[in-house]
Design an enzyme around this catalytic site. Sequence first.
Site, PDB file in Angstrom:
ATOM      1  N   HIS A   1       4.436  -0.711  -3.339  1.00  0.00           N
ATOM      2  CA  HIS A   1       4.028  -1.947  -4.009  1.00  0.00           C
ATOM      3  C   HIS A   1       2.983  -2.623  -3.139  1.00  0.00           C
ATOM      4  O   HIS A   1       3.221  -2.909  -1.964  1.00  0.00           O
ATOM      5  CB  HIS A   1       5.209  -2.887  -4.234  1.00  0.00           C
ATOM      6  CG  HIS A   1       4.832  -4.127  -4.993  1.00  0.00           C
ATOM      7  ND1 HIS A   1       4.908  -4.212  -6.372  1.00  0.00           N
ATOM      8  CD2 HIS A   1       4.336  -5.325  -4.568  1.00  0.00           C
ATOM      9  CE1 HIS A   1       4.487  -5.408  -6.755  1.00  0.00           C
ATOM     10  NE2 HIS A   1       4.134  -6.102  -5.680  1.00  0.00           N
ATOM     11  N   CYS A   2       1.818  -2.884  -3.717  1.00  0.00           N
ATOM     12  CA  CYS A   2       0.717  -3.479  -2.961  1.00  0.00           C
ATOM     13  C   CYS A   2       0.508  -4.927  -3.404  1.00  0.00           C
ATOM     14  O   CYS A   2       0.124  -5.173  -4.554  1.00  0.00           O
ATOM     15  CB  CYS A   2      -0.568  -2.686  -3.166  1.00  0.00           C
ATOM     16  SG  CYS A   2      -1.993  -3.384  -2.294  1.00  0.00           S
TER      17      CYS A   2
END
Length: 299
Positions: free
Chosen positions: A156-157
């Site tokens: 998850h960025c």
Amino acid sequence: MMLIPTHHFRNIERKPEYLQPEKCVPPPYPGPVGTMWFIRDGCGIACAIVTWFLVLYAEFVVLFVMLIPSRDYVYSIINGIVFNLLAFLALASHCRAMLTDPGAVPKGNATKEFIESLQLKPGQVVYKCPKCCSIKPDRAHHCSVCKRCIRKMDHHCPWVNNCVGENNQKYFVLFTMYIALISLHALIMVGFHFLHCFEEDWTKCSSFSPPTTVILLILLCFEGLLFLIFTSVMFGTQVHSICTDETGIEQLKKEERRWAKKTKWMNMKAVFGHPFSLGWASPFATPDQGKADPYQYVV
């Protein structure tokens, strides 16, 4: 006596009460086709806004401090076109990475009817997520921020306010590549501009005062160097992950490989589309998966 075939369930929290498919409610109505995907996470939204602000700041310094005041019109036009094109592609890639469904598994599909529709063979294993009550395909992982199971989730960025998964990995790779390119381009132009200002009168090399010009250029230099290092590392990591067909989570957890091994070129085509074309470098071209194998619900 004849035994009834049973299927084995595995869940990520080992809670017995979640092992019964009857505990799950039917999946919600998916909504109209084409509904935009957007994660309502405060930290992610703030990071996305900061990303756009930094790119627009670089645009401001490049245009109004370095290129427009320059007397070399050919130099200004060529570099202006190249920098703006790269910046546009970077922001477009950021939007596609942020607003594209990364590969969310339908929520609440772990119902008795759906499990029976899979036509599982006796002894087959299905993975079930108790948090979103979904039957997970192989290589899917639950994201605590998106609150969904994501197919082939890499990580998850917060900078794109989204997970990087099966459907948007191409756009994330393009985003890191174009940010690295505009950072390198900006650093080169800053170097030339400093040399020009040292040779000429500082009052003539910019429409701003010399102290303001120096501060703006130093800030841009710091930003460009930081983003060049960060995005170059991310780009290399993503390309390596694609070529080895192993996501960041799988590398971190050292998960056992249960999927067929393919060549590096086939792995690249599975992410960027079939066949190879200029569309690989375009954030507006949706990858054509071609004959890429889908990720199944059973192993």
